[in-house]
Structures are given as structure tokens and as C-alpha cells.
Scaffold this motif. Sequence first.
Motif, short mmCIF file in Angstrom:
data_model
loop_
_atom_site.label_atom_id
_atom_site.label_comp_id
_atom_site.label_asym_id
_atom_site.label_seq_id
_atom_site.Cartn_x
_atom_site.Cartn_y
_atom_site.Cartn_z
N LEU A 124 41.98 112.54 -50.27
CA LEU A 124 42.80 113.28 -49.31
C LEU A 124 43.19 112.43 -48.10
O LEU A 124 44.12 112.79 -47.39
CB LEU A 124 42.05 114.53 -48.85
N SER A 125 42.47 111.35 -47.86
CA SER A 125 42.80 110.51 -46.71
C SER A 125 43.64 109.30 -47.11
O SER A 125 44.72 109.06 -46.55
CB SER A 125 41.53 110.06 -45.99
N GLU A 126 43.18 108.56 -48.11
CA GLU A 126 43.89 107.34 -48.52
C GLU A 126 44.96 107.60 -49.57
O GLU A 126 45.82 106.74 -49.82
CB GLU A 126 42.88 106.33 -49.06
N ARG A 127 44.89 108.78 -50.22
CA ARG A 127 45.85 109.14 -51.25
C ARG A 127 45.89 108.13 -52.40
O ARG A 127 46.94 107.85 -52.96
CB ARG A 127 47.25 109.30 -50.64
N ARG A 128 44.75 107.62 -52.71
CA ARG A 128 44.63 106.75 -53.88
C ARG A 128 43.20 106.82 -54.39
O ARG A 128 42.29 107.21 -53.68
CB ARG A 128 45.01 105.31 -53.55
N ARG A 131 48.99 118.17 -46.73
CA ARG A 131 47.64 118.22 -46.22
C ARG A 131 46.83 119.20 -47.07
O ARG A 131 47.37 120.17 -47.61
CB ARG A 131 47.65 118.66 -44.76
N GLY A 132 45.52 118.96 -47.18
CA GLY A 132 44.67 119.86 -47.94
C GLY A 132 44.61 121.23 -47.30
O GLY A 132 44.60 121.36 -46.07
N ARG A 187 37.68 117.70 -42.04
CA ARG A 187 38.83 117.19 -41.29
C ARG A 187 40.05 116.98 -42.17
O ARG A 187 41.17 116.88 -41.67
CB ARG A 187 38.47 115.88 -40.59
N ARG A 188 39.85 116.89 -43.48
CA ARG A 188 40.98 116.67 -44.40
C ARG A 188 41.67 117.97 -44.78
O ARG A 188 42.66 117.95 -45.50
CB ARG A 188 40.51 115.95 -45.66
#
Length: 387
Positions: free
Chosen positions: A184-188, A88-89, A239-240
Motif C-alpha cells: 500500500l505504500s510502495e505499490r510494488r 488509497r486503502g 496509516r495506509r
Amino acid sequence: MSEYGGGARQVALAEDRYAAELEFLAAYDDGPRPPAWRLTPRAVVLFVCGSGDEELAAPDGRRMAVTRKFVGERSLVERCVVTLAGERGLLLVGEPGTAKSMLSELLAAAVCGSSTLTVQGTAGTTEDQLRYGWNYAMLLAKGPSREALVPSPVLTAMTRGAVARVEEITRCLPEVQDALVSLLSERRLAVPELAGGDGSGDGDGSGDGTVHASPGFTLIATANLRDRGVSEMSAALKRRFNFETVGPIGDLAEETALVRRQATAALARGGAEFAVDEAVLEALVTAFRDLRTGRSAEGWDVERPSTVMSTAEAVQVAASMGLSTAYLGDGRDVLRTLPGHLLGTVHKDDPADHARLLGYWDGPVRRRAESGAALWRTLWDLRDELA
């Protein structure tokens, strides 16, 4: 040797400066490690916080005492490590000069062996610096291709499964910050120019048009609470991240020891010896703490200057005093240079800070002098140096 090559460095990277400790800790703790981590989470905490006076024994027979590198709560470091282990960030926030950048560097060096995958946030930082750019000569010659793509430090960290660092993230414009949301959310990361551009991608996320993060990738960002040039982070980006606040050092003795250690190291790089008396150094740190908190150790009120009286600034003043002694020493008491150095630190933003420093001299400095403290009596006699 190249003009830009491998000569002596003013400041060594954490992974180079502490290479022996990192190698030792990798052998010392062979417990479970998150994907792509060089050390176990427990060993990362030990690397940052040190082993105190205890000499550790590795299974191969080597013994070593690990130095303390970050002066702060161990629980804070443990929470940071747990955040990174969960991919997580991590956002380190706090006053300027509280070692946020140093902590992020130490964590990155311990986790993935490299602290250099870094973007320095400024008002001029562009989205390309967080995503990717192009080698335009190759782009014109061959068209969009992986070879022509110039990855950002963040994209490089994604492909390696490493830790990326973004310094002063709130100095970046909001639209630049938001480039990190999908990472940071989809990791792509989508690279539209490559999706089908060279016949190898079909646009469905399975070809060259999409770069996927490797296991272990995460990001550490820092932000100053007092920075006037900030851009508010969006709720989506907040939130990330897990937020951790890095505060000033609470103990006078610990802060004094840190200032001495870092000032000594700064002078050693230039071949000089740090020879400032311990009582003078303690007076310097005491003045910084009084002005920082707005209250003296005795409980007297102090008007705080607008300038942040950080530990990092105290190190700079201590180093300057040490340099004066080493290179310009003519028998004068180094304490006599302290008022001028303090004025140079305080008088940066608000002209009224000059009056606040004089108020500090007319308050705590005078009262300590009247109590019979010889060192503070000398400082009180130097009040005219601030006029």
C-alpha cells in the motif's frame, strides 16, 4: 458441464446481478474517470445509493431507474469513492451485520467490474494468501519463473489495476497483516525467488523480481468492532488506510423495508413466496432495534444482550419465518414463531442473554401489551415460549 461449473448460483455476484445497471451507468455518465475505472466516481455513488424514483436518461436514449443497494448515508459512500479514486486503502469498520462486506462488494463491482479478488481473513490466513504462492510441480520442473508463480487475489489486483478486498483483516495475525504495508505504500511487491533466478532480473527492481502495481490498484478491507478474535493493526498499516465507520440503519421504516426486500429475495431463490404480514415484520425489526440500542422507541431502558442484534440477523429471522409460512404453514399465526426465533438469535454466547430477553418481555413487550396494542398483547401471551 463441469461439476464445479456454470450452473445456477445461490447468490449472484454484484457485477452479474446488476450488470444491466452497470452497463447503463457507463453510458449515462461519460465524465472523467480515474485510471482503469469502469464508471465515473459520480456514477459509482449513484450505483450504490440509487436514483430514487427518478428515471435517468442516457445519451443513447435508454432510460433506467437505478435501485438503491446500500441503506446508509450518501456522504459515507461519497467519502469511500473519493478514497478509492485517490488510490488509497479503504477500511470499513463497524458492528457485525452492518453491510460492510456488501458495500465493499458493490464498490469493487462498480469500480473495476469484479468483486471476486477477495481474501477472507482468519486466524489461519497466511502471508502467501496476500502475496503469492507457487505451482510446485512447475517449480520443480522449471525452477522459479513467472509461469510457476501463483498470484494472490491482491497481487492479481495489482497487475490488473483493480480493487482487492480483504474481509475481516483484524482476524489475520499481525505479521500477515503487515504484508500489506509495502504493497500500500510502495505499490510494488518483491519476489526474491525471481530476482535473477531465470536470468531476466538483475535485482534492481527492473526485472522479474519486482511486480509493480498498475494504475487504479487499491484495496478495501473490513473489520468488525466486536470481534473477539482480533489482532490489533500496526500503526504503520493503519496509516495506509482511510477509516470509515458503517453504522446500523437509523430509520425503522428503512430497516423494515430492507429486511423485507432481502428476506423476499432469499425465499425467491428457493422458489417460495415471502408472505409475512407487514405488522409482524415491523414488530420483529422493532425488537431487534430495542435490543441492539438498549433503549426502546418509547425511551424505556432495555438490557442489551451480548449477541449483536444486527440487521443481517433480522433478515435471517424474517426469512426463517417466511419459510415456515411457505413450507410448514398450517393456518397458525406466524407471529407465534417470533419468540422462538428471537431466543435462537440471542442465546448464542452468554447464557445470561436468556434472562435479558425475558427482561425485555417483562418490560417493553408487557408495557406495549398493556397499552392496548393487539400484536404486542399476543407476544406477551407467548412469554412462556421463552421459559
